[in-house]
Design an enzyme around this catalytic site. Structure first.
Site, PDB file in Angstrom:
ATOM      1  N   HIS A  19       0.813  -1.220   0.000  1.00 13.13           N
ATOM      2  CA  HIS A  19       0.000   0.000   0.000  1.00 13.13           C
ATOM      3  C   HIS A  19       0.851   1.276   0.000  1.00 13.13           C
ATOM      4  O   HIS A  19       0.317   2.367  -0.190  1.00 13.13           O
ATOM      5  CB  HIS A  19      -0.916   0.020   1.234  1.00 13.13           C
ATOM      6  N   HIS A  55       1.779   6.930  -0.305  1.00 17.07           N
ATOM      7  CA  HIS A  55       0.938   6.093   0.552  1.00 17.07           C
ATOM      8  C   HIS A  55      -0.462   6.041  -0.059  1.00 17.07           C
ATOM      9  O   HIS A  55      -1.198   7.027  -0.033  1.00 17.07           O
ATOM     10  CB  HIS A  55       0.884   6.689   1.956  1.00 17.07           C
TER      11      HIS A  55
END
Length: 159
Positions: free
Chosen positions: A67, A82
């Site tokens: 992620h 992110h």
């Protein structure tokens, strides 16, 4: 005494890692990012599934749940991308890495493929922050959330 041989710092151009609407970091739905505790930068509301490198450098971090990843430029600028908020809890669901930690990349090289349709109802937000984590070592020369196409969003230079 003579600084004529001293290497002049190079500007680091940072591009949006994903197509979409650029937003202020302060508008991200997470106090760690909106409060700039991780660093300074911007965020993107994604319109695409391919997340690209925001700068030339090396993939220095690729989280095991895919992620988030970090790029370190040649002069040491550390950039974190992110994807979404609380996406670590998905344990990789919806994320497919296209590169590996240690790979040398150019701005625009694909790093991740993300199934936003799959994850959007499982997380509070799909805002994707892009932050310079070692911002104390850099001056921001430009941060423009109105750019389009292949223009850089942010430029920094080592202090």
């Amino acid at each position: 005494m003579f600084n004529i041989f001293k290497k002049k710092p190079k500007e680091v151009e940072i591009f949006s890692p994903i197509d979409g609407k650029l937003i202020k970091l302060e508008d991200v739905d997470d106090p760690v990012f909106s409060g700039k505790m991780m660093g300074d930068g911007f965020a993107v509301e994604a319109d695409d599934s391919i997340v690209k490198s925001p700068a030339d450098g090396v993939i220095s971090i690729l989280h095991e749940s895919h992620h988030a990843f970090g790029i370190t430029t040649d002069d040491g600028c550390e950039i974190l991308v992110h994807v979404g908020m609380d996406t670590v809890g998905l344990k990789g669901l919806g994320f497919k890495p296209l590169k590996s930690k240690g790979d040398k990349v150019k701005a625009g090289d694909p790093i991740l493929e993300v199934d936003f349709d799959l994850i959007k109802d499982k997380v509070p937000s799909t805002h994707t922050p892009v932050v310079v984590t070692n911002i104390d070592d850099y001056d921001i020369l430009k941060l423009d959330l109105t750019v389009s196409g292949n223009d850089s969003v942010m430029k920094v230079i080592k202090k």
